[in-house]
Write a protein that holds these residues in place. Structure first.
Motif, PDB file in Angstrom:
ATOM      1  N   SER A  37      35.075 -36.985  28.017  1.00 51.68           N
ATOM      2  CA  SER A  37      34.034 -37.208  27.023  1.00 51.68           C
ATOM      3  C   SER A  37      34.685 -37.662  25.725  1.00 51.68           C
ATOM      4  O   SER A  37      35.884 -37.516  25.530  1.00 51.68           O
ATOM      5  CB  SER A  37      33.213 -35.938  26.798  1.00 51.68           C
ATOM      6  N   GLU A  38      33.875 -38.220  24.859  1.00 53.13           N
ATOM      7  CA  GLU A  38      34.363 -38.643  23.559  1.00 53.13           C
ATOM      8  C   GLU A  38      33.855 -37.659  22.512  1.00 53.13           C
ATOM      9  O   GLU A  38      32.654 -37.463  22.356  1.00 53.13           O
ATOM     10  CB  GLU A  38      33.884 -40.058  23.247  1.00 53.13           C
ATOM     11  N   LEU A  39      34.800 -37.018  21.833  1.00 51.29           N
ATOM     12  CA  LEU A  39      34.486 -36.023  20.817  1.00 51.29           C
ATOM     13  C   LEU A  39      35.202 -36.380  19.532  1.00 51.29           C
ATOM     14  O   LEU A  39      36.211 -37.093  19.536  1.00 51.29           O
ATOM     15  CB  LEU A  39      34.945 -34.630  21.263  1.00 51.29           C
ATOM     16  N   ARG A  40      34.689 -35.851  18.425  1.00 55.87           N
ATOM     17  CA  ARG A  40      35.390 -36.019  17.161  1.00 55.87           C
ATOM     18  C   ARG A  40      36.662 -35.171  17.191  1.00 55.87           C
ATOM     19  O   ARG A  40      36.737 -34.159  17.891  1.00 55.87           O
ATOM     20  CB  ARG A  40      34.519 -35.595  15.994  1.00 55.87           C
ATOM     21  N   VAL A  41      37.642 -35.582  16.425  1.00 57.40           N
ATOM     22  CA  VAL A  41      38.923 -34.871  16.395  1.00 57.40           C
ATOM     23  C   VAL A  41      38.730 -33.433  15.917  1.00 57.40           C
ATOM     24  O   VAL A  41      39.333 -32.497  16.442  1.00 57.40           O
ATOM     25  CB  VAL A  41      39.933 -35.630  15.514  1.00 57.40           C
ATOM     26  N   VAL A  42      37.873 -33.228  14.931  1.00 56.29           N
ATOM     27  CA  VAL A  42      37.639 -31.884  14.412  1.00 56.29           C
ATOM     28  C   VAL A  42      36.978 -31.001  15.471  1.00 56.29           C
ATOM     29  O   VAL A  42      37.255 -29.796  15.543  1.00 56.29           O
ATOM     30  CB  VAL A  42      36.829 -31.926  13.104  1.00 56.29           C
ATOM     31  N   ASP A  43      36.132 -31.568  16.324  1.00 57.00           N
ATOM     32  CA  ASP A  43      35.514 -30.784  17.387  1.00 57.00           C
ATOM     33  C   ASP A  43      36.543 -30.346  18.420  1.00 57.00           C
ATOM     34  O   ASP A  43      36.500 -29.211  18.915  1.00 57.00           O
ATOM     35  CB  ASP A  43      34.402 -31.590  18.070  1.00 57.00           C
ATOM     36  N   ILE A  44      37.472 -31.232  18.744  1.00 55.23           N
ATOM     37  CA  ILE A  44      38.530 -30.883  19.685  1.00 55.23           C
ATOM     38  C   ILE A  44      39.423 -29.793  19.092  1.00 55.23           C
ATOM     39  O   ILE A  44      39.797 -28.832  19.779  1.00 55.23           O
ATOM     40  CB  ILE A  44      39.341 -32.131  20.068  1.00 55.23           C
ATOM     41  N   ALA A  45      39.761 -29.919  17.808  1.00 56.53           N
ATOM     42  CA  ALA A  45      40.592 -28.905  17.152  1.00 56.53           C
ATOM     43  C   ALA A  45      39.878 -27.560  17.112  1.00 56.53           C
ATOM     44  O   ALA A  45      40.488 -26.513  17.367  1.00 56.53           O
ATOM     45  CB  ALA A  45      40.954 -29.358  15.743  1.00 56.53           C
ATOM     46  N   ALA A  46      38.587 -27.554  16.816  1.00 57.48           N
ATOM     47  CA  ALA A  46      37.829 -26.305  16.788  1.00 57.48           C
ATOM     48  C   ALA A  46      37.729 -25.696  18.180  1.00 57.48           C
ATOM     49  O   ALA A  46      37.811 -24.471  18.335  1.00 57.48           O
ATOM     50  CB  ALA A  46      36.439 -26.553  16.215  1.00 57.48           C
ATOM     51  N   LEU A  47      37.560 -26.538  19.191  1.00 63.62           N
ATOM     52  CA  LEU A  47      37.497 -26.052  20.568  1.00 63.62           C
ATOM     53  C   LEU A  47      38.784 -25.334  20.962  1.00 63.62           C
ATOM     54  O   LEU A  47      38.756 -24.232  21.514  1.00 63.62           O
ATOM     55  CB  LEU A  47      37.222 -27.229  21.514  1.00 63.62           C
ATOM     56  N   PHE A  48      39.923 -25.941  20.639  1.00 58.42           N
ATOM     57  CA  PHE A  48      41.201 -25.314  20.971  1.00 58.42           C
ATOM     58  C   PHE A  48      41.481 -24.093  20.100  1.00 58.42           C
ATOM     59  O   PHE A  48      42.103 -23.133  20.568  1.00 58.42           O
ATOM     60  CB  PHE A  48      42.344 -26.316  20.871  1.00 58.42           C
ATOM     61  N   LEU A  49      41.028 -24.098  18.872  1.00 62.61           N
ATOM     62  CA  LEU A  49      41.194 -22.931  18.005  1.00 62.61           C
ATOM     63  C   LEU A  49      40.433 -21.728  18.563  1.00 62.61           C
ATOM     64  O   LEU A  49      40.979 -20.626  18.688  1.00 62.61           O
ATOM     65  CB  LEU A  49      40.716 -23.245  16.596  1.00 62.61           C
ATOM     66  N   VAL A  50      39.193 -21.944  18.931  1.00 64.07           N
ATOM     67  CA  VAL A  50      38.369 -20.854  19.463  1.00 64.07           C
ATOM     68  C   VAL A  50      38.895 -20.390  20.819  1.00 64.07           C
ATOM     69  O   VAL A  50      38.987 -19.187  21.080  1.00 64.07           O
ATOM     70  CB  VAL A  50      36.893 -21.282  19.538  1.00 64.07           C
ATOM     71  N   SER A  51      39.258 -21.326  21.693  1.00 63.17           N
ATOM     72  CA  SER A  51      39.750 -20.930  23.014  1.00 63.17           C
ATOM     73  C   SER A  51      41.086 -20.193  22.901  1.00 63.17           C
ATOM     74  O   SER A  51      41.330 -19.222  23.629  1.00 63.17           O
ATOM     75  CB  SER A  51      39.862 -22.138  23.938  1.00 63.17           C
ATOM     76  N   GLY A  52      41.960 -20.603  21.984  1.00 62.64           N
ATOM     77  CA  GLY A  52      43.222 -19.887  21.774  1.00 62.64           C
ATOM     78  C   GLY A  52      42.999 -18.496  21.215  1.00 62.64           C
ATOM     79  O   GLY A  52      43.674 -17.543  21.604  1.00 62.64           O
ATOM     80  N   PHE A  53      42.045 -18.368  20.297  1.00 62.19           N
ATOM     81  CA  PHE A  53      41.721 -17.048  19.749  1.00 62.19           C
ATOM     82  C   PHE A  53      41.188 -16.124  20.835  1.00 62.19           C
ATOM     83  O   PHE A  53      41.601 -14.968  20.940  1.00 62.19           O
ATOM     84  CB  PHE A  53      40.699 -17.196  18.622  1.00 62.19           C
ATOM     85  N   LEU A  54      40.282 -16.643  21.672  1.00 65.48           N
ATOM     86  CA  LEU A  54      39.720 -15.815  22.736  1.00 65.48           C
ATOM     87  C   LEU A  54      40.760 -15.450  23.789  1.00 65.48           C
ATOM     88  O   LEU A  54      40.760 -14.324  24.295  1.00 65.48           O
ATOM     89  CB  LEU A  54      38.530 -16.527  23.381  1.00 65.48           C
ATOM     90  N   LEU A  55      41.647 -16.380  24.113  1.00 64.61           N
ATOM     91  CA  LEU A  55      42.715 -16.079  25.064  1.00 64.61           C
ATOM     92  C   LEU A  55      43.652 -15.011  24.511  1.00 64.61           C
ATOM     93  O   LEU A  55      44.008 -14.055  25.206  1.00 64.61           O
ATOM     94  CB  LEU A  55      43.484 -17.355  25.396  1.00 64.61           C
ATOM     95  N   GLY A  56      44.057 -15.147  23.259  1.00 68.01           N
ATOM     96  CA  GLY A  56      44.928 -14.149  22.641  1.00 68.01           C
ATOM     97  C   GLY A  56      44.268 -12.791  22.529  1.00 68.01           C
ATOM     98  O   GLY A  56      44.898 -11.759  22.749  1.00 68.01           O
ATOM     99  N   LEU A  57      42.982 -12.787  22.202  1.00 63.94           N
ATOM    100  CA  LEU A  57      42.238 -11.534  22.107  1.00 63.94           C
ATOM    101  C   LEU A  57      42.145 -10.846  23.469  1.00 63.94           C
ATOM    102  O   LEU A  57      42.338  -9.633  23.574  1.00 63.94           O
ATOM    103  CB  LEU A  57      40.847 -11.801  21.548  1.00 63.94           C
ATOM    104  N   SER A  58      41.877 -11.611  24.515  1.00 63.24           N
ATOM    105  CA  SER A  58      41.755 -11.007  25.843  1.00 63.24           C
ATOM    106  C   SER A  58      43.094 -10.481  26.349  1.00 63.24           C
ATOM    107  O   SER A  58      43.153  -9.406  26.952  1.00 63.24           O
ATOM    108  CB  SER A  58      41.155 -11.999  26.832  1.00 63.24           C
TER     109      SER A  58
END
Length: 80
Positions: A37-58
């Motif tokens: 898919s085509e996403l804005r760069v900020v959306d991709i960065a936010a996606l990885f930020l949230v997924s990294g936070f959730l992975l670290g939390l788990s």
């Protein structure tokens, strides 16, 4: 009290980064295993930020839970 300031500082940095990132409206193609898919760069960065936070939390919660339940199983095996 210092822990509170650290948390506020980290949250402020994240919000500041997202605000600066939102100024960048460049679209990038994001390829994943089954689609793209085509996403804005900020959306991709936010996606990885949230997924990294959730992975670290788990992972940290798994270690904490393992450490807390270690004593429970040792106590129950001593009684038998």
């Amino acid at each position: 009290m210092t822990r509170f300031f650290y948390v506020v500082f980290i949250i402020a940095l994240i919000i500041f980064g997202l605000i600066l990132g939102s100024l960048n409206q460049q679209v990038a193609e994001f390829n994943y295993l089954i689609a793209k898919s085509e996403l804005r760069v900020v959306d991709i960065a936010a996606l990885f930020l949230v997924s990294g936070f959730l992975l670290g939390l788990s992972v940290s919660m798994a270690f904490i839970l393992k450490a807390k339940t270690k004593g429970w199983f040792a106590k129950s095996s001593d009684k038998t």
